[in-house]
Design a protein around this motif. Structure first.
Motif, PDB file in Angstrom:
ATOM      1  N   ALA A 411      -0.606   1.422  -1.747  1.00 48.67           N
ATOM      2  CA  ALA A 411       0.047   0.132  -1.992  1.00 48.67           C
ATOM      3  C   ALA A 411       0.190  -0.656  -0.693  1.00 48.67           C
ATOM      4  CB  ALA A 411       1.420   0.360  -2.620  1.00 48.67           C
ATOM      5  N   GLY A 412       0.417   0.041   0.437  1.00 48.40           N
ATOM      6  CA  GLY A 412       0.473  -0.647   1.717  1.00 48.40           C
ATOM      7  C   GLY A 412      -0.857  -1.270   2.090  1.00 48.40           C
ATOM      8  N   VAL A 413      -1.954  -0.568   1.843  1.00 49.43           N
ATOM      9  CA  VAL A 413      -3.281  -1.123   2.134  1.00 49.43           C
ATOM     10  C   VAL A 413      -3.547  -2.355   1.272  1.00 49.43           C
ATOM     11  CG1 VAL A 413      -5.753  -0.650   1.986  1.00 49.43           C
ATOM     12  CG2 VAL A 413      -4.222   1.065   2.937  1.00 49.43           C
ATOM     13  N   THR A 414      -3.183  -2.294   0.000  1.00 48.92           N
ATOM     14  CA  THR A 414      -3.391  -3.445  -0.884  1.00 48.92           C
ATOM     15  C   THR A 414      -2.566  -4.650  -0.434  1.00 48.92           C
ATOM     16  OG1 THR A 414      -3.772  -1.900  -2.716  1.00 48.92           O
ATOM     17  CG2 THR A 414      -3.357  -4.195  -3.276  1.00 48.92           C
ATOM     18  N   SER A 415      -1.338  -4.399   0.006  1.00 49.02           N
ATOM     19  CA  SER A 415      -0.485  -5.500   0.472  1.00 49.02           C
ATOM     20  C   SER A 415      -1.060  -6.153   1.725  1.00 49.02           C
ATOM     21  CB  SER A 415       0.925  -4.979   0.749  1.00 49.02           C
ATOM     22  OG  SER A 415       1.479  -4.359  -0.398  1.00 49.02           O
ATOM     23  N   LEU A 416      -1.520  -5.351   2.673  1.00 47.65           N
ATOM     24  CA  LEU A 416      -2.113  -5.921   3.890  1.00 47.65           C
ATOM     25  C   LEU A 416      -3.452  -6.580   3.595  1.00 47.65           C
ATOM     26  CD1 LEU A 416      -1.262  -3.286   6.630  1.00 47.65           C
ATOM     27  CD2 LEU A 416      -0.089  -5.400   6.043  1.00 47.65           C
ATOM     28  N   LEU A 417      -4.158  -6.103   2.587  1.00 50.15           N
ATOM     29  CA  LEU A 417      -5.383  -6.776   2.175  1.00 50.15           C
ATOM     30  C   LEU A 417      -5.077  -8.171   1.644  1.00 50.15           C
ATOM     31  CD1 LEU A 417      -8.436  -6.595   1.733  1.00 50.15           C
ATOM     32  CD2 LEU A 417      -7.984  -5.539  -0.482  1.00 50.15           C
TER      33      LEU A 417
END
Length: 462
Positions: A411-417
């Motif tokens: 979820a952190g990767v998706t948010s930074l994406l």
């Protein structure tokens, strides 16, 4: 008698006042004929000698710019240039420093750290601001992965805590449903099971699969939506507590579930269309129906992957921008335009990394728990304890724990994406820098990007 008056050897005036004697020399045309032409002289060109070398005739040291290039003024010295707005975090000029002799006159010492690694020899360069876990510029893959890990580590209770809580609820529901399902499977141990008992067992299996799938999907969607808040706040150096994350996200939970229903309805409609076309192909073509069904199924899988990638940042847009379910779909569709392959690659690579790490860590622990209960049941002479709820609960708890950690990172990767896509398309880095300065050194409830409109109408901060 010699009447010729000789002067001094240097041709100066004689002591008796007579004029100096001049010795005639060769004619000018003869001297020019004997000397070769200068290298800068060519037929048809103006005979212009080269510029004098600095320090050869002036008698002083060479200046700092020995190449003779004109020193370009800094952007701040150009008439009419106002420069970036104050407080934006950008340097006042991007050219050579004011009063310098150009780009070649000064260099910061190598290894001084000015400009970051690899930019020590470029004067005037300043690294992009980095108030939080990522630099405010378009991100690379490594920066997205590292930023997601740093954000989760910066807010452990708001990221790992929420993920573990939601996965614990999923594990509890799974254990309760699976316990009832195992009791209904006793019908398969009988010699002559009745049709009603078989139908009941398969119906229980279908209910278990449906309920467990729905609960897992809802928990994953809520987790992905809530974790956008602490990850995005970490970009502007804001910490988020466990209760603060729930408080900031509670107004957006219902729209998030509405987006989930919208996605579920679209998937159900696509599945019904696929089944209907396959049934018609079977009726019309009979044994040749596979020639239609197999390409149709493959095409449906490709379409599902394509649409899922286009909608991957919709929960982030819904939580941060305050838009509705359908507007979040359009926002995600717009942000991923032209970046589909990059988005797909990052999401796929993150999923593979999370799956491998989760399996490598959780599988040996689950096996160890099974062996422990196996030895315990052997000592107590109760072989049926292997199928009891404690073994299942322990295995589900271990799986839920590491799955929650993996989901939090994903979820952190998706948010930074989402943040990276907005920086690339909308100049979101300037907005983030302004919001970081507005927040100040303390902790506030600010949500990044909720107060700025880029072709859409945000609902404001939650």
């Amino acid at each position: 008698m010699n009447d010729q008056v000789e002067g001094p050897p240097d041709g100066g005036p004689a002591g008796d006042g007579t004029p100096p004697r001049h010795t005639p020399g060769p004619a000018p045309h003869q001297d020019q004929a004997q000397q070769p032409p200068a290298p800068w002289q060519s037929p048809g060109r103006q005979q212009t000698p080269p510029a004098p070398v600095w320090g050869a005739q002036q008698g002083g040291p060479a200046p700092a710019n020995p190449w003779g290039r004109p020193a370009g003024p800094a952007h701040g010295d150009v008439p009419g240039y106002q420069g970036p707005p104050p407080g934006s975090g950008f340097p006042p000029h991007y050219g050579p420093p004011a009063g310098s002799q150009g780009w070649g006159d000064t260099y910061p010492p190598r290894g001084s750290g000015q400009g970051g690694p690899g930019f020590d020899r470029h004067p005037g360069y300043q690294a992009p601001p980095k108030p939080g876990v990522i630099p405010l510029r378009p991100l690379g893959l490594g920066e997205i992965l590292d930023g997601a890990f740093q954000a989760c580590r910066k807010n452990p209770l708001a990221t790992f805590g929420i993920a573990i809580l939601l996965q614990a609820v999923v594990a509890l529901v799974t254990v309760l449903l699976l316990g009832n399902l195992l009791s209904s499977f006793e019908v398969f141990e009988s010699a002559n099971p009745t049709p009603d008992s078989l139908i009941s067992a398969f119906a229980g299996l279908g209910v278990f699969a449906s309920v467990a799938g729905v609960v897992s999907a809802v928990a994953l969607l809520v987790l992905q939506g809530i974790l956008v808040i602490p990850i995005a706040r970490a970009v502007i150096n804001q910490t988020t507590t466990f209760g603060q994350a729930w408080r900031l996200a509670r107004r957006r939970i219902l729209p998030l579930l509405g987006f989930g229903l919208l996605a579920f309805g679209a998937g159900l409609a696509g599945l019904a269309l696929l089944v209907g076309i396959s049934a018609l192909a079977i009726v019309a073509l009979e044994e040749y129906s596979a020639l239609v069904i197999i390409p149709l199924v493959l095409g449906a899988l490709v379409a599902m992957v394509w649409v899922s990638t286009k909608l991957v940042v919709a929960p982030a847009a819904l939580m941060l921008e305050g838009v509705g379910p359908w507007s979040s779909v359009r926002r995600s569709w717009q942000l991923t335009r032209g970046n589909w392959w990059r988005t797909f690659g990052i999401v796929l690579l993150t999923s593979i990394i999370v799956s491998i790490i989760t399996s490598v860590i959780s599988a040996p622990l689950s096996f160890a728990v099974t062996l422990f209960f196996g030895f315990s049941t052997s000592a107590s002479a109760t072989p049926d304890a292997m199928d009891s709820l404690p073994v299942l609960a322990a295995s589900q708890a271990i799986t839920a724990l590491f799955t929650a950690v993996g989901y939090a990172f994903q979820a952190g990767v998706t948010s930074l994406l989402y943040v990276d896509l907005r920086i690339r398309r909308e100049g979101f880095d300037v907005v983030l820098m302004r919001e970081h300065e507005q927040a100040g050194p303390g902790t506030t409830d600010i949500l990044p990007g909720g107060t700025t409109s880029f072709g859409h109408q945000p609902g404001g901060p939650a």
